[in-house]
Design a protein around this motif. Structure first.
Motif, mmCIF file in Angstrom:
data_model
loop_
_atom_site.group_PDB
_atom_site.id
_atom_site.type_symbol
_atom_site.label_atom_id
_atom_site.label_comp_id
_atom_site.label_asym_id
_atom_site.label_seq_id
_atom_site.Cartn_x
_atom_site.Cartn_y
_atom_site.Cartn_z
ATOM 1 N N UNK A 11 0.821 -1.213 0.000
ATOM 2 C CA UNK A 11 0.000 0.000 0.000
ATOM 3 C C UNK A 11 0.857 1.266 0.000
ATOM 4 N N UNK A 12 1.944 1.256 0.776
ATOM 5 C CA UNK A 12 2.784 2.449 0.870
ATOM 6 C C UNK A 12 4.060 2.305 0.053
ATOM 7 N N UNK A 13 4.287 1.105 -0.448
ATOM 8 C CA UNK A 13 5.500 0.786 -1.214
ATOM 9 C C UNK A 13 6.763 1.097 -0.409
ATOM 10 N N UNK A 14 6.666 0.829 0.851
ATOM 11 C CA UNK A 14 7.813 1.043 1.738
ATOM 12 C C UNK A 14 7.873 -0.089 2.761
ATOM 13 N N UNK A 15 9.073 -0.271 3.304
ATOM 14 C CA UNK A 15 9.184 -1.145 4.463
ATOM 15 C C UNK A 15 8.705 -0.362 5.673
ATOM 16 N N UNK A 16 7.859 -1.005 6.464
ATOM 17 C CA UNK A 16 7.324 -0.336 7.653
ATOM 18 C C UNK A 16 7.559 -1.202 8.875
ATOM 19 N N UNK A 17 7.670 -0.531 10.003
ATOM 20 C CA UNK A 17 7.750 -1.241 11.269
ATOM 21 C C UNK A 17 6.424 -1.938 11.495
#
Length: 490
Positions: A11-17
């Motif tokens: 969804x955010x195209x990022x690695x998230x905690x």
RNA sequence: GGUGUCGUGGCCGAGUGGUCAGGCAGCGGUCUGCAAAACCGCGUACAGCGGUUCGAAUCCGCUCGACACCUCCA
């Protein structure tokens, strides 16, 4: 025990905690198979990927409810307006009750998953068992004003939804462009816009699977079951939703739209998608008809296979790549996986026999740290495996007397190695299960190896080699080590 | 056409701006009666062309190529 886990959110195209909504509980939903055929290598990928997720989340102390559905209704061969229900088609072709098809392939899927050492999910709901929930959800979408009925079928008004929310945020698509591209085709069916998708379809007379509803005798739309069942068992907002990348659009995109329309909010915090398995650089899939089934891998019965590959070899092969990369199938790569796995498992056996010494040249704690770091970094299983091979080298060196380990580090090394190899990555020794070793076998083998040792002591190489060669014919391999001969099944 | 992903040594496959991935295969060695296993040593790989930088496989641009999604697909 908590670890700083990060994961890539589509969804955010990022690695998230990763932070669960209701710790220590975690809700995990994964799109399961449509049961109208045998599982192929492509089906093994999400199963194994999310098995790793399931295992690891539990390992680091979460109480995970893992829901993986069985799709047994509603998916059509072509598009929303034509084509046949896949299960229904198979049933017609084989002259069976649709539910016989479903049960048959579900059973076979379960067997394959067990062979791959994939843990069963906490709940495995069937779409056909949740028609009421799906109808209920359609009603909610109606109330919110995003559904319309035409000729007994119900459609989701994507254009209207997109004005209020954002249809396309998961897949990065703009609905306006989709409308532009499809304008020429519009008006050929019951939908207001080509981008609209079915929530309920009125069944044609020849359609075998159908249920009553307020609108018609029919069946639910393709995207509805996952939203309805996910929210039923995990709540209106839950932590992780997984599946293959090919499901991002339109399946998961539409799931979000349905949830937002029905409940007013997104139902999923983290979207995880595994990449595809390719064959000759092309996606392995049902529609391309280029798939190799898991049973074919396990038995070696497919023209493209040079040999059989064990389930755990397949598991190793898949985990040796990161889940967001494509993996290209080849005999060479599978054989490499098989040999690597053998070496890893052999080291696990060696590790059991290691004796501690007073001196120590091994830093077990650092290995443990590195393994956790790798999994915490978006489930980077290939890095974990690389670290484990470093441990393999150390284990073998200790065994050869080239390194030494004290009791404390040995305990730690054993714990780390076993935790990651068996509990988290889910590998297992297949020879053990097949052998079901008993005292008789052990006794016989000790006797045979004793006789061979006598022959060797007498420099009767012919007799010694005959024993070794004959055993090899029985798939038993003899290796002479410094501590005497050992044997294993091959 | 639109939206994305990616191009790493014989094969597979990680990767951070500045000594190392790792596996398989190969070569040389140690050990062994031989073999196997194991261990040790060995490969100046990052699609191409520019740019930023003291320094880039890693950042930027362009070119080429591959794949996925836009119909069901894990």
């Amino acid at each position: 025990m908590k670890q700083p886990l990060t994961l890539y959110n589509t969804l955010t195209r990022k690695k998230e905690k990763f932070e669960p909504i209701h710790p220590p509980h975690v809700g995990l939903y994964v799109c399961g198979p449509t049961v109208y055929g045998d599982a192929h290598l492509g089906h093994a990928r999400p199963a194994i990927t999310f098995d790793l997720v399931f295992r690891y989340l539990q390992h680091i102390g979460y109480k995970v409810r893992y829901v993986r559905n069985i799709t047994d209704v509603g998916h059509l061969e072509n598009d929303a307006d034509e084509g046949e229900d896949k299960v229904g088609k198979k049933a017609r072709l084989e002259q069976l009750e649709p539910m016989e098809i479903v049960q048959f392939y579900t059973n076979r899927y379960h067997k394959n998953m067990e062979q791959l050492n994939v843990l069963p999910p906490s709940i495995e709901p069937h779409a056909s068992g949740h028609i009421i929930e799906q109808i209920d959800m359609i009603n909610k979408i109606f109330e919110a004003g995003y559904a319309y009925e035409n000729q007994g079928s119900v459609y989701f008004d994507v254009k209207k939804y997109d004005r209020d929310h954002n249809y396309g945020k998961l897949s990065g698509r703009s609905i306006d462009e989709a409308l532009e591209n499809t304008r020429a085709l519009a008006g050929q069916d019951e939908k207001k816009n080509q981008v609209d998708f079915a929530l309920w379809k009125k069944a044609t007379p020849q359609h075998i699977m159908h249920w009553p509803s307020p609108w018609s005798e029919g069946f639910p739309g393709w995207h509805l079951e996952c939203t309805a069942m996910g929210c039923k068992y995990l709540g209106q907002t839950f932590d992780i939703h997984g599946g293959g990348m090919d499901l991002v659009f339109p399946h998961h995109e539409s799931e979000i739209a349905q949830a937002v329309a029905a409940f007013g909010n997104d139902h999923v915090r983290y979207w995880m998608h595994n990449n595809m398995i390719t064959i000759d650089g092309q996606k392995m899939g049902k529609s391309l008809n280029n798939f190799i089934t898991l049973d074919e891998f396990f038995t070696g019965t497919h023209a493209l296979l040079h040999q059989a590959y064990s389930p755990i070899t397949i598991r190793f092969f898949i985990l040796q790549a990161h889940y967001r990369s494509t993996v290209d199938f080849s005999n060479e790569a599978l054989l490499a996986a098989q040999k690597g796995l053998d070496r890893l498992l052999a080291a696990a056996e060696t590790l059991k026999k290691l004796k501690p010494s007073d001196k120590n040249t091994v830093d077990a704690a650092s290995l443990r740290e590195k393994c956790y770091e790798a999994v915490n970094d978006d489930f980077n299983s290939p890095i974990v495996i690389a670290h484990l091979f470093e441990a393999v080298r150390i284990i073998n060196c200790i065994n050869d007397g080239k390194e030494s380990i004290d009791a404390e580090n040995l305990e730690s090394l054993k714990a780390t190695f076993n935790t990651f190899v068996f509990d988290i990555l889910g590998f297992k020794s297949e020879a053990d299960a097949a052998a079901a070793d008993d005292h008789t076998t052990d006794g016989l083998m000790n006797l045979v190896l004793d006789l061979r040792q006598n022959a060797k002591n007498n420099k009767d190489w012919a007799a010694a080699d005959k024993i070794r060669d004959s055993l090899k014919g029985l798939n038993i391999e003899v290796k002479d080590t410094k501590e005497g001969a050992v044997w294993c099944r091959i």
